[in-house]
Design a protein around this motif. Structure first.
Motif, PDB file in Angstrom:
ATOM      1  N   SER A  77       0.862  -1.333  -0.113  1.00  0.00           N
ATOM      2  CA  SER A  77       0.264   0.187   0.171  1.00  0.00           C
ATOM      3  C   SER A  77       0.684   1.442  -0.262  1.00  0.00           C
ATOM      4  O   SER A  77       0.585   2.394  -0.657  1.00  0.00           O
ATOM      5  CB  SER A  77      -0.977  -0.219   1.020  1.00  0.00           C
ATOM      6  N   ARG A  80       1.895   1.821  -3.316  1.00  0.00           N
ATOM      7  CA  ARG A  80       1.220   1.974  -4.417  1.00  0.00           C
ATOM      8  C   ARG A  80       0.408   3.896  -4.581  1.00  0.00           C
ATOM      9  O   ARG A  80       0.789   4.926  -5.107  1.00  0.00           O
ATOM     10  CB  ARG A  80      -0.133   1.661  -3.891  1.00  0.00           C
ATOM     11  N   VAL A 105      -0.094   5.670 -13.306  1.00  0.00           N
ATOM     12  CA  VAL A 105      -0.811   4.415 -12.387  1.00  0.00           C
ATOM     13  C   VAL A 105      -2.449   3.914 -12.949  1.00  0.00           C
ATOM     14  O   VAL A 105      -2.072   2.564 -12.480  1.00  0.00           O
ATOM     15  CB  VAL A 105      -0.786   6.072 -11.745  1.00  0.00           C
ATOM     16  N   PHE A 167       1.420  -6.123  -7.371  1.00  0.00           N
ATOM     17  CA  PHE A 167       0.511  -5.255  -6.809  1.00  0.00           C
ATOM     18  C   PHE A 167      -0.970  -6.144  -6.731  1.00  0.00           C
ATOM     19  O   PHE A 167      -1.407  -6.223  -5.507  1.00  0.00           O
ATOM     20  CB  PHE A 167       0.077  -3.627  -6.699  1.00  0.00           C
TER      21      PHE A 167
END
Length: 475
Positions: A77, A80, A105, A167
């Motif tokens: 997290s 990201r 992104v 991810f």
């Protein structure tokens, strides 16, 4: 002087000869109370000790897995969120526009969505340890490559492709599926605690990343995250067993002769024939629409448009993240004790009603923004442990990885739609009122979908059971 009453005399006579103390003698005080369970007499333990350590005592291996997943989600997290922190430096050093970085992104989110079902299916086949080890290696490689980029195509390959795949592997749905395989009881609470790591990373690791970025530069910040990612590898290898104990229990629940198709296409057909899964799929898509799509994308812009300073708006978002942690743990704890479809419906409905507070902010008082972040924070990520618990019992543990992977993919699709629709409505009306009204409406729909699910805590599997074998054959 008045003598003893009739009730006292009756109690004395009933207990006479059975070892009870006589009325004129004080009963001997025991140093510690004793609790009786069946025919065994157990020494009572202090209340606080029972409450704090009973969960760990019942399943120590499972809670070690929770710890590993908490740390892994904290790291991912942070990774990201780090590109938003490094965005001004990337613009200044490499001359990239903010729209290009936002596109990077978006590509990473698309890769996450596309890989989630495939990774979930692999988890059901090979177990969580290999999947998580591979995901951490890919994520570390993405971070290392991102720290060395100098051209636009390089960041697309490093962050969007490798990072998106990493991810998608070390994600909430993989963590939830892994923990569900390790727990028979308190599954919801365990899932909630582990997924709280996705918020804890913003509180713990992101400030360190910011400090490194301002002191040494964004390249060193990404190298720091890569090292943290690699440091988790021995922890995953040591604490997550090759075959989760919960997986063996799952086979016992489904039955030794339960037929589960081996092919991905057959499993998907089986999955989409389940009404409970379809209801969860619809509600979880709306979850992404109302949470990641709208709040994560448009909340800060809305707060600033209401005249709230940037620092105060960012602080409010941090408070929201903190209440996310408590909301997930509380929802997981409640899902082990009360009707889960009703709980999930309440979460969606309360989330929808919280948007009404946002509508009131510019009209009444900007301080209502703090009421919103507390209320929305409690009901934001709290859908995760309840949804995971329902999937485990209504769909089955043997394909829970694929099930949660599909839910994650549709959640990402809902998030993309929410972010896009929020921007379109704002461009049309130059205000966010239409965005929040749409969020209220679809959140109520998600609550209604949740109420169509019947509560049933007896785990069930898919498919038709094979006919019983003759007794002679068994012998």
């Amino acid at each position: 002087m008045e003598g003893p009453g009739p009730r006292k005399i009756a109690r004395y006579c009933a207990g006479f000869g059975k070892g009870y103390p006589r009325p004129h003698r004080a009963a001997p005080r025991q140093s510690r109370p004793r609790a009786v369970r069946g025919s065994k007499t157990l020494q009572a333990k202090p209340f606080s000790e029972n409450r704090l350590f009973s969960y760990v005592r019942t399943n120590p291996q499972g809670w070690l897995v929770v710890l590993v997943m908490f740390l892994a989600l904290s790291m991912v997290s942070t990774t990201r969120a780090s590109i938003g922190l490094a965005m001004p430096s990337l613009e200044r050093d490499l001359g990239w526009s903010r729209s290009f970085i936002s596109t990077v992104v978006a590509y990473a989110l698309i890769c996450m969505a596309l890989t989630s079902p495939l990774i979930g299916n692999l988890l059901d086949t090979f177990g969580p340890r290999r999947i998580l080890l591979g995901g951490l290696v890919v994520t570390a490689a993405a971070l290392g490559l991102s720290s060395q980029v100098s051209e636009a195509w390089q960041i697309v390959i490093a962050y969007s492709v490798f990072g998106g795949i990493g991810f998608g592997i070390v994600s909430k749905n993989v963590a939830s599926a892994t923990i569900a395989r390790h727990f028979d009881h308190d599954r919801g609470f365990a899932v909630g605690v582990a997924n709280a790591g996705s918020t804890a990373g913003h509180i713990a690791l992101l400030p360190i990343m910011a400090l490194i970025l301002t002191t040494f530069g964004w390249r060193w910040g990404y190298l720091f995250l890569a090292v943290v990612c690699l440091a988790l590898l021995p922890l995953v290898f040591a604490l997550i067993r090759p075959e989760a104990p919960g997986a063996q229990h799952a086979k016992g629940r489904l039955g030794a002769d339960e037929v589960v198709p081996a092919g991905l296409a057959a499993r998907l057909r089986m999955l989409f024939s389940n009404r409970t899964f379809l209801a969860l799929l619809g509600s979880y898509t709306i979850c992404g629409f109302t949470a990641t799509g709208m709040i994560d994308t448009h909340f800060l812009a809305y707060a600033i448009s209401c005249g709230i300073p940037v620092v105060v708006s960012a602080t409010a978002y941090g408070v929201l993240a903190a209440f996310n942690m408590g909301g997930m743990a509380l929802a997981g704890w409640l899902s082990d004790r009360i009707n889960r479809p009703h709980l999930l419906a309440v979460i969606y409905i309360m989330r929808g009603l919280s948007y009404i507070i946002l509508l009131m902010v510019p009209v009444y008082d900007v301080n209502l923004i703090w009421v919103f972040v507390v209320m929305f924070g409690i009901f934001d990520y709290s859908t995760i442990p309840v949804t995971t618990s329902l999937v485990a019992t209504h769909v089955g543990l043997r394909i829970i990885g694929l099930s949660l992977g599909m839910l994650a993919m549709f959640h990402a699709g809902g998030a993309a739609l929410g972010a896009f629709m929020g921007g379109v409505l704002f461009d049309m009306f130059q205000k966010y009122d239409g965005v929040w009204i749409a969020a209220v409406a679809v959140a109520l729909i998600a609550g209604m979908l949740s109420l169509t699910i019947r509560e049933n805590r007896t785990p069930r599997g898919f498919g038709k059971s094979a006919p019983p074998r003759p007794a002679a054959a068994e012998a």
